[in-house]
Design a protein around this motif. Sequence first.
Motif, mmCIF file in Angstrom:
data_model
loop_
_atom_site.group_PDB
_atom_site.id
_atom_site.type_symbol
_atom_site.label_atom_id
_atom_site.label_comp_id
_atom_site.label_asym_id
_atom_site.label_seq_id
_atom_site.Cartn_x
_atom_site.Cartn_y
_atom_site.Cartn_z
ATOM 1 N N GLU A 1 -3.518 0.247 -3.062
ATOM 2 C CA GLU A 1 -3.799 -0.436 -1.806
ATOM 3 C C GLU A 1 -3.780 -1.945 -2.028
ATOM 4 O O GLU A 1 -4.435 -2.467 -2.924
ATOM 5 C CB GLU A 1 -5.157 -0.013 -1.256
ATOM 6 C CG GLU A 1 -5.458 -0.600 0.115
ATOM 7 C CD GLU A 1 -6.656 0.053 0.776
ATOM 8 O OE1 GLU A 1 -7.119 -0.471 1.801
ATOM 9 O OE2 GLU A 1 -7.129 1.082 0.257
ATOM 10 N N ASN B 1 -4.577 7.072 -0.874
ATOM 11 C CA ASN B 1 -3.819 5.875 -1.223
ATOM 12 C C ASN B 1 -3.572 5.825 -2.725
ATOM 13 O O ASN B 1 -4.512 5.816 -3.523
ATOM 14 C CB ASN B 1 -4.575 4.621 -0.800
ATOM 15 C CG ASN B 1 -4.657 4.477 0.709
ATOM 16 O OD1 ASN B 1 -4.028 5.247 1.442
ATOM 17 N ND2 ASN B 1 -5.431 3.520 1.168
ATOM 18 N N THR C 1 0.855 -1.180 0.000
ATOM 19 C CA THR C 1 0.000 0.000 0.000
ATOM 20 C C THR C 1 0.899 1.241 0.000
ATOM 21 O O THR C 1 1.859 1.308 0.774
ATOM 22 C CB THR C 1 -0.922 0.025 1.230
ATOM 23 O OG1 THR C 1 -1.828 -1.072 1.155
ATOM 24 C CG2 THR C 1 -1.715 1.324 1.304
#
Length: 446
Positions: free
Chosen positions: A65, A62, A55
Amino acid sequence: MRLLSHLLALSPILFLAGCSDRFANDSSSSIQIAPSILTRVSDLNFDAGDRIGLTIVRSTGNYVENNPLTYQGSSFVDEHLTWYDTGNEPSTFLAYYPYAETGIDGGFSVATDQRSGYASSDLLAAVKKNVTPTSEPVKMVFYHLLSQLDIVVNNDSSASVAEVIVSGFVPTADVDLLNQSATVSQEAAADDIVAFEETRDLSYRVILVPQRAPLTVTVHTVDGNTLTKTVSDAALEGGRRYNLSVTLTDKELDMALSGEISSWEDGGTLVPDDSMGERPEGGEDPDVPGSTLEYEGETYATTVVGGMTWMAENLRYVPDAAMVGSTIWYPHGRKEDVAESGMLYSYAAVMNGSSSDALPVQGLCPPGWHVPAKAELETLLAFATVDFISDSGYYMDGSYPSNVSFLVGCDADGSENCWALRKKEGELSSLSVSVGYGLSLRCVKD
């Protein structure tokens, strides 16, 4: 794990934007992870085909991920995962092993039946902050998050052990990758966990979720007998290895759980520098067993294996320069290798005039330490990984074979041989070797 609960949540728009720009680059800008692991249940290296979940957290959310990367000999790679376009923006890399398609948001569970192996239960995690796009692999250090329990059975019964079961511990953990921690899930129930047989009728191993609870061990013997004993307050911490000594008779089972006896690092203190990774603030390096040994101007790391404190490096002591080339030799025949591999000693040099009739034998070892006896070598064989023994080779009749290495013991096997622990082709074994050979020496604390 409540994955990144304290980081910015990912919105669908940002995630789609991230996907768009990460595949816009060419394959030469693919993200690679160069791993370093302090230790592993099966080895000190990852194997080809192993996968981690990655991640990447940016200030906008993000970037990816739980993206799978596959180990290809020196680094983890996904050729389709490329760097983001904003080259100077730092990000945080969070990685774990073994990879799970669903991630570990809902927690991680160890196998309740580990008889066929426990590697899949060995949860490793790594964190690297302030990462910016680079053509070089990102170096990350992976740490153990769970606990390892080694069970040594002193079997005085009339039947061999069929299986060993550990009960009372919850097998599921909530995982926080950012802080590299695993805590017992409050929503899961305790379960029985069947241990792996390391050495038949002698040693067993199980991976457990760190927690504090009553721990029950049940031993089934091949004649149908079942014996059970409980440690009322067993506290196991993540990243630590513990020893449980079990004495088995036909009528009863007795056992004693030591405190923490060792980090999982059996081969010494491999402390990464700042460039290799970051340990969470306030955390304790799991590779530091607690002390070093000063002897004749040299400093040696120490470690605890099977309940005994060992030198984690081969002895480098030369009591008399005239002995070099006659009863003491340089490793591989090269003086420049001594710092890393230690000296090679004949049995007579190791014993230093002592006899093995009265144990312990100090020999060349410092005060308060001794040359390992055969029984101590056997215990080391039961607990140590193959990497505990350095690849120092040995001396034999004017040559320095490098494909085999030994640790010498103080017990003689007749007049021409002594007992030693051998490392050959990735396997450890104990056997007797010529007293004239030059072997490595690691001392054991009294």
